[in-house]
Design a protein around this motif. Structure first.
Motif, short mmCIF file in Angstrom:
data_model
loop_
_atom_site.label_atom_id
_atom_site.label_comp_id
_atom_site.label_asym_id
_atom_site.label_seq_id
_atom_site.Cartn_x
_atom_site.Cartn_y
_atom_site.Cartn_z
N HIS A 142 16.14 1.80 1.10
CA HIS A 142 16.45 2.74 2.23
C HIS A 142 15.16 3.32 2.91
N ILE A 143 15.12 3.66 4.07
CA ILE A 143 13.98 4.34 4.39
C ILE A 143 13.85 5.74 3.81
N GLU A 144 14.87 6.25 3.39
CA GLU A 144 15.02 7.71 2.87
C GLU A 144 14.48 7.61 1.43
N ASP A 145 14.38 6.38 0.61
CA ASP A 145 14.06 6.23 -0.47
C ASP A 145 12.45 6.38 -0.60
N ALA A 146 11.86 7.36 -1.55
CA ALA A 146 10.49 7.40 -1.48
C ALA A 146 9.62 6.00 -1.62
N ALA A 147 10.19 5.21 -2.44
CA ALA A 147 9.36 3.83 -2.59
C ALA A 147 9.39 3.10 -1.16
N VAL A 148 10.42 2.97 -0.51
CA VAL A 148 10.40 2.39 0.71
C VAL A 148 9.66 2.97 1.80
N SER A 149 9.70 4.21 1.93
CA SER A 149 8.84 5.08 3.15
C SER A 149 7.50 4.94 2.76
N GLU A 150 6.92 5.00 1.42
CA GLU A 150 5.67 5.16 1.09
C GLU A 150 5.14 3.80 1.30
N THR A 151 5.97 2.85 0.96
CA THR A 151 5.61 1.34 1.03
C THR A 151 5.21 1.05 2.46
N LEU A 152 6.26 1.43 3.48
CA LEU A 152 5.88 1.25 4.90
C LEU A 152 4.75 2.01 5.49
N GLU A 153 4.53 3.09 4.78
CA GLU A 153 3.21 3.86 5.37
C GLU A 153 2.06 3.00 4.82
N GLY A 154 1.97 2.47 3.49
CA GLY A 154 1.10 1.76 3.12
C GLY A 154 0.83 0.35 3.80
N MET A 155 1.69 -0.30 4.39
CA MET A 155 1.77 -1.60 4.92
C MET A 155 1.07 -1.02 6.34
N LYS A 156 1.42 -0.14 7.18
CA LYS A 156 1.14 0.28 8.28
C LYS A 156 -0.41 0.22 8.50
N LYS A 157 -0.99 0.56 7.45
CA LYS A 157 -2.44 0.48 7.39
C LYS A 157 -3.34 -0.67 7.52
N LEU A 158 -2.49 -1.65 7.20
CA LEU A 158 -2.89 -2.93 7.05
C LEU A 158 -2.45 -4.09 8.20
N CYS A 159 -1.73 -3.43 8.95
CA CYS A 159 -1.07 -4.19 10.09
C CYS A 159 -1.65 -3.76 11.33
N LEU A 160 -1.52 -4.83 12.33
CA LEU A 160 -2.08 -4.44 13.66
C LEU A 160 -0.78 -4.06 14.15
N TYR A 161 0.46 -4.12 13.68
CA TYR A 161 1.56 -3.38 14.52
C TYR A 161 2.72 -3.31 13.39
N LEU A 162 3.56 -2.26 13.23
CA LEU A 162 4.61 -2.31 12.22
C LEU A 162 5.57 -1.26 12.81
N LYS A 163 7.06 -2.08 12.77
CA LYS A 163 8.06 -1.14 13.42
C LYS A 163 9.44 -1.46 12.37
N HIS A 164 9.75 -0.14 12.00
CA HIS A 164 11.05 0.01 11.10
C HIS A 164 12.38 -0.33 12.23
N LEU A 165 12.76 -1.24 11.79
CA LEU A 165 14.17 -1.79 12.68
C LEU A 165 15.40 -1.00 12.05
N GLY A 166 15.50 -0.46 11.16
CA GLY A 166 16.56 0.19 10.64
C GLY A 166 16.97 0.02 9.07
N SER A 167 17.56 0.99 8.67
CA SER A 167 18.15 1.11 7.40
C SER A 167 19.61 1.01 7.22
N TYR A 168 20.19 0.36 6.44
CA TYR A 168 21.80 0.36 6.70
C TYR A 168 22.52 -0.19 5.41
N PRO A 169 23.90 0.16 5.16
CA PRO A 169 24.17 -0.43 3.91
C PRO A 169 24.36 -2.05 4.22
#
Length: 365
Positions: free
Chosen positions: A333-360
């Motif tokens: 989930h985006i509220e998990d530190a591992a997920v949120s930190e990974t997305l932030e790291g990926m953003k720096k390597l992408c032309l565009y990145l969008k979080h579509l949702g975290s859900y059960p």
């Protein structure tokens, strides 16, 4: 109570009286639950919060399933509490849910399985219209197909996430079974078969074997195909058994899909930010630079963080030749530190990145 003049074993009569007493208790407890739900609804309204809380409902099901000692079957338990939750949401605020129509499509069936019978369902002529209806606020939620276990991704749904600001609030799996429906009682009178392109593809071998001379015509939904079969002489539809009942068609042949275990994944779209449950999935989309090794570099932070990637799809961006965006699902989930930190790291390597949702995560069974 037993009917007059019929002798009933006293043991049965005693147990029936006990059952009646339990039913009275259940009725009162359900009403008490609904009164509490109405209080929650008033608090949510004060705070401007959405009615549907997928993470909360997921935790309820997990807790109930873990406490169930039988003989109540798990599927029956889920069905009973789905209806109770649907009634609860209806009391908090009447909900409207858009789906790919007309009625009796597999999307409609999946929506009813997820939301229950107590909401207003709004059929739409296309997946784009489902997105638009929710974006305009006409519906609280929409339900759209995103992939099939046999045919793969529903590309139009993926493309629309590139344009829309809606979030994925939940997912639902539905096992798909196709029937051949017609006004005629047999195969000999069938000259044309209508259905959605994916349904025709999933029944290709059966149709070639038993209706080799029939003309196959595509529709935007299996339910629309059933409508045509009901209107046109010599026509049939590949659709659901529910469509046969709705459009007064005969089931000429049952379970005609080429592969028996055929499951479609649907997404609930809306504006909610769903909180973590501990058993979640996160979806994202991104665009990489068009250089060698770009995708590897973008995905490496995910591997370094130990995140389990469960889906990877690519689609043309349509804005530039040979440029693609990628869809990824990971566990967490985006509220998990591992997920949120990974997305932030990926953003720096992408032309565009969008979080579509975290859900059960939903059960595929």
């Amino acid at each position: 109570m037993s009917a007059p003049g019929i002798d009933v074993d006293p043991r049965i009569d005693d147990r029936r009286k006990a059952i009646d007493a339990i039913d009275d208790q259940l009725l009162e407890l359900i009403n008490e639950r609904l009164r509490l739900v109405m209080d929650v609804g008033r608090i949510k309204a004060e705070q401007g919060r959405q009615v549907l809380d997928s993470s909360r409902e997921s935790r309820i099901f997990d807790r109930l399933l873990s406490r169930n000692r039988g003989p109540l079957d798990e599927k029956v338990l889920i069905h009973l509490f789905t209806q109770i939750m649907a009634a609860s949401r209806q009391l908090q605020r009447p909900q409207r849910v858009s789906f790919l129509g007309p009625e009796a499509t597999f999307t409609h069936i999946a929506a009813m399985n997820h939301f229950g019978p107590s909401v207003e369902y709004a059929p739409q002529p296309s997946i784009r219209d489902v997105f638009r209806d929710v974006e305009k606020g006409e519906s609280h939620y929409g339900l759209v197909p995103v992939e099939n276990s046999i045919e793969g991704a529903v590309n139009h749904t993926l493309d629309l996430f590139f344009e829309s600001e809606l979030k994925i609030c939940a997912e639902r799996y539905l096992q798909i079974s196709h029937d051949l429906l017609s006004r005629a009682g047999g195969l000999k009178a069938i000259r044309t078969v209508y259905s959605h392109p994916q349904a025709l593809a999933q029944c290709r071998m059966w149709l070639q074997k038993y209706l080799p001379d029939a003309v196959l015509k595509e529709c935007n939904s299996t339910a629309r195909a059933a409508q045509k079969a009901a209107e046109i002489e010599g026509a049939a539809a590949v659709a659901s058994r529910e469509a046969a009942q709705m459009y007064q068609l005969a089931v000429v042949a049952s379970r005609i899909e080429d592969v028996a275990r055929n499951t479609t994944r649907f997404l609930v779209i809306g504006r909610d930010a769903v909180h973590r449950t501990g058993r979640d999935k996160t979806s994202m989309m991104f665009v990489t630079s068009h250089v060698p090794g770009a995708l590897y570099k973008v995905l490496k932070p995910m591997s370094d963080a130990g995140l389990n990637m469960v889906k990877l799809e690519s689609r043309p961006t349509r804005h530039e030749n040979w440029s693609y965006f990628f869809f990824v699902d990971v566990e967490g989930h985006i509220e998990d530190a591992a997920v949120s930190e990974t997305l932030e790291g990926m953003k720096k390597l992408c032309l565009y990145l969008k979080h579509l949702g975290s859900y059960p995560k939903a059960s595929e069974g």
